[in-house]
Design a protein around this motif. Structure first.
Motif, PDB file in Angstrom:
ATOM      1  N   ALA A 233       0.835  -1.205   0.000  1.00 17.16           N
ATOM      2  CA  ALA A 233       0.000   0.000   0.000  1.00 17.16           C
ATOM      3  C   ALA A 233       0.869   1.254   0.000  1.00 17.16           C
ATOM      4  O   ALA A 233       0.558   2.251  -0.680  1.00 17.16           O
ATOM      5  CB  ALA A 233      -0.930  -0.006   1.219  1.00 17.16           C
ATOM      6  N   ALA A 234       1.981   1.206   0.751  1.00 22.37           N
ATOM      7  CA  ALA A 234       2.881   2.362   0.824  1.00 22.37           C
ATOM      8  C   ALA A 234       3.430   2.712  -0.552  1.00 22.37           C
ATOM      9  O   ALA A 234       3.547   3.898  -0.915  1.00 22.37           O
ATOM     10  CB  ALA A 234       4.025   2.067   1.787  1.00 22.37           C
ATOM     11  N   ALA A 235       3.771   1.698  -1.336  1.00 20.73           N
ATOM     12  CA  ALA A 235       4.296   1.946  -2.689  1.00 20.73           C
ATOM     13  C   ALA A 235       3.274   2.694  -3.535  1.00 20.73           C
ATOM     14  O   ALA A 235       3.626   3.573  -4.339  1.00 20.73           O
ATOM     15  CB  ALA A 235       4.674   0.618  -3.344  1.00 20.73           C
ATOM     16  N   LYS A 236       2.006   2.375  -3.349  1.00 22.97           N
ATOM     17  CA  LYS A 236       0.944   3.062  -4.098  1.00 22.97           C
ATOM     18  C   LYS A 236       0.763   4.492  -3.597  1.00 22.97           C
ATOM     19  O   LYS A 236       0.563   5.420  -4.389  1.00 22.97           O
ATOM     20  CB  LYS A 236      -0.366   2.276  -3.965  1.00 22.97           C
ATOM     21  CG  LYS A 236      -0.309   0.873  -4.571  1.00 22.97           C
ATOM     22  CD  LYS A 236      -1.613   0.125  -4.380  1.00 22.97           C
ATOM     23  CE  LYS A 236      -1.519  -1.300  -4.893  1.00 22.97           C
ATOM     24  NZ  LYS A 236      -1.218  -1.397  -6.333  1.00 22.97           N
ATOM     25  N   VAL A 237       0.832   4.682  -2.280  1.00 19.16           N
ATOM     26  CA  VAL A 237       0.686   6.027  -1.712  1.00 19.16           C
ATOM     27  C   VAL A 237       1.819   6.927  -2.186  1.00 19.16           C
ATOM     28  O   VAL A 237       1.610   8.098  -2.556  1.00 19.16           O
ATOM     29  CB  VAL A 237       0.677   5.958  -0.165  1.00 19.16           C
ATOM     30  CG1 VAL A 237       0.793   7.358   0.450  1.00 19.16           C
ATOM     31  CG2 VAL A 237      -0.600   5.272   0.329  1.00 19.16           C
ATOM     32  N   SER A 337      -4.496  -2.100  -2.333  1.00 19.78           N
ATOM     33  CA  SER A 337      -5.121  -0.941  -2.985  1.00 19.78           C
ATOM     34  C   SER A 337      -6.141  -0.280  -2.061  1.00 19.78           C
ATOM     35  O   SER A 337      -6.248   0.955  -2.002  1.00 19.78           O
ATOM     36  CB  SER A 337      -5.806  -1.363  -4.288  1.00 19.78           C
ATOM     37  OG  SER A 337      -4.857  -1.785  -5.233  1.00 19.78           O
ATOM     38  N   SER A 338      -6.884  -1.094  -1.334  1.00 17.75           N
ATOM     39  CA  SER A 338      -7.885  -0.563  -0.414  1.00 17.75           C
ATOM     40  C   SER A 338      -7.221   0.142   0.763  1.00 17.75           C
ATOM     41  O   SER A 338      -7.651   1.222   1.190  1.00 17.75           O
ATOM     42  CB  SER A 338      -8.784  -1.698   0.082  1.00 17.75           C
ATOM     43  OG  SER A 338      -9.801  -1.202   0.925  1.00 17.75           O
ATOM     44  N   ILE A 339      -6.158  -0.457   1.283  1.00 17.59           N
ATOM     45  CA  ILE A 339      -5.414   0.175   2.384  1.00 17.59           C
ATOM     46  C   ILE A 339      -4.810   1.493   1.911  1.00 17.59           C
ATOM     47  O   ILE A 339      -4.859   2.509   2.625  1.00 17.59           O
ATOM     48  CB  ILE A 339      -4.321  -0.781   2.915  1.00 17.59           C
ATOM     49  CG1 ILE A 339      -4.974  -2.018   3.551  1.00 17.59           C
ATOM     50  CG2 ILE A 339      -3.437  -0.066   3.941  1.00 17.59           C
ATOM     51  CD1 ILE A 339      -3.998  -3.138   3.882  1.00 17.59           C
ATOM     52  N   ALA A 340      -4.264   1.508   0.702  1.00 22.44           N
ATOM     53  CA  ALA A 340      -3.684   2.741   0.146  1.00 22.44           C
ATOM     54  C   ALA A 340      -4.748   3.824   0.012  1.00 22.44           C
ATOM     55  O   ALA A 340      -4.486   5.000   0.301  1.00 22.44           O
ATOM     56  CB  ALA A 340      -3.042   2.445  -1.210  1.00 22.44           C
ATOM     57  N   GLY A 342      -7.390   4.198   1.866  1.00 23.85           N
ATOM     58  CA  GLY A 342      -7.647   4.705   3.208  1.00 23.85           C
ATOM     59  C   GLY A 342      -6.561   5.639   3.700  1.00 23.85           C
ATOM     60  O   GLY A 342      -6.838   6.691   4.295  1.00 23.85           O
ATOM     61  N   LEU A 343      -5.306   5.263   3.448  1.00 15.92           N
ATOM     62  CA  LEU A 343      -4.184   6.117   3.857  1.00 15.92           C
ATOM     63  C   LEU A 343      -4.252   7.473   3.157  1.00 15.92           C
ATOM     64  O   LEU A 343      -4.076   8.527   3.780  1.00 15.92           O
ATOM     65  CB  LEU A 343      -2.857   5.425   3.555  1.00 15.92           C
ATOM     66  CG  LEU A 343      -2.550   4.128   4.327  1.00 15.92           C
ATOM     67  CD1 LEU A 343      -1.276   3.486   3.790  1.00 15.92           C
ATOM     68  CD2 LEU A 343      -2.421   4.401   5.818  1.00 15.92           C
ATOM     69  N   ASN A 344      -4.500   7.458   1.856  1.00 10.85           N
ATOM     70  CA  ASN A 344      -4.602   8.716   1.102  1.00 10.85           C
ATOM     71  C   ASN A 344      -5.763   9.565   1.592  1.00 10.85           C
ATOM     72  O   ASN A 344      -5.655  10.798   1.675  1.00 10.85           O
ATOM     73  CB  ASN A 344      -4.754   8.423  -0.400  1.00 10.85           C
ATOM     74  CG  ASN A 344      -3.430   8.115  -1.065  1.00 10.85           C
ATOM     75  OD1 ASN A 344      -2.405   8.721  -0.751  1.00 10.85           O
ATOM     76  ND2 ASN A 344      -3.443   7.159  -1.988  1.00 10.85           N
ATOM     77  N   TYR A 345      -6.875   8.936   1.911  1.00 11.20           N
ATOM     78  CA  TYR A 345      -8.041   9.673   2.406  1.00 11.20           C
ATOM     79  C   TYR A 345      -7.696  10.460   3.666  1.00 11.20           C
ATOM     80  O   TYR A 345      -8.023  11.647   3.783  1.00 11.20           O
ATOM     81  CB  TYR A 345      -9.186   8.702   2.695  1.00 11.20           C
ATOM     82  CG  TYR A 345     -10.431   9.377   3.233  1.00 11.20           C
ATOM     83  CD1 TYR A 345     -11.423   9.830   2.361  1.00 11.20           C
ATOM     84  CD2 TYR A 345     -10.618   9.564   4.595  1.00 11.20           C
ATOM     85  CE1 TYR A 345     -12.572  10.449   2.846  1.00 11.20           C
ATOM     86  CE2 TYR A 345     -11.754  10.187   5.096  1.00 11.20           C
ATOM     87  CZ  TYR A 345     -12.729  10.630   4.222  1.00 11.20           C
ATOM     88  OH  TYR A 345     -13.852  11.256   4.708  1.00 11.20           O
ATOM     89  N   VAL A 346      -7.008   9.795   4.602  1.00 11.50           N
ATOM     90  CA  VAL A 346      -6.642  10.473   5.852  1.00 11.50           C
ATOM     91  C   VAL A 346      -5.558  11.511   5.609  1.00 11.50           C
ATOM     92  O   VAL A 346      -5.624  12.632   6.129  1.00 11.50           O
ATOM     93  CB  VAL A 346      -6.192   9.452   6.920  1.00 11.50           C
ATOM     94  CG1 VAL A 346      -5.753  10.176   8.200  1.00 11.50           C
ATOM     95  CG2 VAL A 346      -7.317   8.477   7.249  1.00 11.50           C
ATOM     96  N   LEU A 347      -4.549  11.165   4.808  1.00 14.85           N
ATOM     97  CA  LEU A 347      -3.457  12.102   4.550  1.00 14.85           C
ATOM     98  C   LEU A 347      -3.948  13.380   3.865  1.00 14.85           C
ATOM     99  O   LEU A 347      -3.440  14.467   4.121  1.00 14.85           O
ATOM    100  CB  LEU A 347      -2.373  11.428   3.697  1.00 14.85           C
ATOM    101  CG  LEU A 347      -1.558  10.334   4.406  1.00 14.85           C
ATOM    102  CD1 LEU A 347      -0.722   9.562   3.412  1.00 14.85           C
ATOM    103  CD2 LEU A 347      -0.675  10.934   5.502  1.00 14.85           C
TER     104      LEU A 347
END
Length: 415
Positions: A233-237, A337-340, A342-347
């Protein structure tokens, strides 16, 4: 409820050998029970044999040889706990109830029950299936651990689970009946994590720019906890924005995850700290911008409570039942992809969301140790009453047997 004497059995605690989430649960629950006026004796592993009273809890540490496999180690631990229990019982008197945590002390609990008729409660914090799924195949240790989990569930008077998810899991695997099961959550001492610090200084100390957002992972580096999912997920973010990822914890997947980060080309954005002392972990809870819990299986999720205590938003997989989506955090599928997302949404909403604060509001209402201790005492009370009732019935049966024998004797004399 009258003052009761409790024997608490665990392979880890905050004031002995520490491994994972059982240690704060056992120690803080014991503190809360002692604060209610009960006598708690905590039997656990230690670097050496000694006794100490901490927060009114009697700690009995048993030095154990930590060579060999986990089964061998726990066999030796249980033998040591049994001998120490006999000594303590001789000195302080009879116990009212025993309380074990996970499969590790099941052998000693069953042995004491068989010798003294003393009932025990068992808290499941996870299961072997949940920790490892089917990945171990025919590995005999996994089968033996599962057997001891079944045995503990069978021999215990009552079973406590920390969440509905875990309750359903052990019912499905071990067929434990409803009447034996209690659901009592994990807890936290509110204010344990929150600190007034300068986040920029913490980041700078680790070579991270003070303005860069940081995503924190803390826990065992194991398949169950999903650190590999977070890295994908981090790689996608990182294709979309600059950020840093701090991963705290040891485990069998650490080297694999470090290699994975390099292969994904995100090695410079990932900080693997390994095992870290409490102060370091607390610093990062307060310095990070959000906490990620990407577990494949999560019986409870104490990390979520710690994040909320620091008033941080959480992105968790749907294995974590604590988080209410878009209110106290973001719930993602167990998929990168789903975790990414979520991370982008919060960031994208940093400084504008109150999910961490809303989570913090829940701690005082639902996850405080006083409330949890009171519920645990209800379990003890039921077990003790059942034990006393059983003893009374046994006495009645014995008296009835004596009466019948006397009548038979009189009849024989009459003839």
């Amino acid at each position: 409820m009258k003052k009761i004497r409790i024997g608490m059995f665990t392979w880890e605690s905050l004031y002995s050998i520490r491994v994972g989430g059982i240690s704060p649960h056992v120690s803080e629950l014991s503190d809360a029970l002692a604060a209610e006026g009960h006598e708690v004796h905590l039997f656990t592993r230690g670097r050496e044999n000694n006794d100490e009273i901490i927060n009114e809890v009697h700690y009995h540490r048993i030095a154990c040889d930590q060579n060999g496999g986990i089964i061998e180690q726990m066999n030796r631990m249980c033998e040591g706990m049994y001998c120490r229990f006999l000594d303590v019982r001789k000195n302080v008197g009879k116990f009212d109830v025993l309380h074990g945590h996970d499969w590790h002390p099941v052998n000693v609990l069953c042995r004491i029950k068989a010798q003294f008729g003393l009932p025990f409660v068992l808290t499941f914090h996870s299961t072997e299936w949940g920790r490892n799924g089917n990945r171990h195949g025919d590995w005999w240790e996994a089968k033996e651990i599962s057997h001891r989990e079944w045995l503990g569930g069978y021999e215990s008077s009552d079973v406590i689970t920390t969440s509905t998810v875990l309750k359903k899991e052990i019912q499905h695997i071990y067929k434990i009946p409803d009447y034996k099961l209690w659901e009592i959550p994990n807890g936290i001492n509110v204010g344990k994590i929150k600190r007034q610090i300068n986040p920029g200084n913490v980041k700078k100390h680790y070579g991270i720019h003070p303005c860069l957002p940081v995503v924190l992972f803390t826990g065992r580096m194991s398949y169950q906890k999903g650190p590999d999912l977070l890295l994908e997920a981090a790689a996608k973010v990182l294709k979309k924005r600059d950020a840093q990822f701090v991963l705290i914890g040891e485990g069998d997947m650490r080297s694999q995850c470090e290699n994975q980060a390099q292969k994904l080309g995100i090695g410079n954005s990932c900080n693997f700290l390994g095992y870290a002392p409490d102060d370091t972990v607390i610093d990062w809870f307060n310095a990070c911008d959000l906490v990620c819990v990407p577990s494949r299986n999560e019986p409870f999720g104490i990390v979520v409570l710690e994040a909320w205590d620091a008033k941080k938003p959480v992105v968790a997989s749907d294995a974590v039942a604590l988080v209410e989506n878009f209110k106290t955090g973001i719930v993602a599928h167990k998929e990168p992809s789903s975790i990414a997302w979520g991370l982008n949404y919060v960031l994208e909403g940093l400084g504008h969301n109150r999910m961490g604060e809303k989570g913090n509001d829940l701690l005082k209402k639902r996850y405080n140790w006083k409330t949890i201790a009171e519920k645990t005492l209800e379990v003890y009370e039921k077990v003790i009453e059942k034990q006393e009732s059983g003893q009374e019935k046994l006495v009645e049966k014995q008296e009835s047997g004596k009466c019948c024998a006397s009548k038979l004797e009189n009849i024989e004399q009459a003839f």
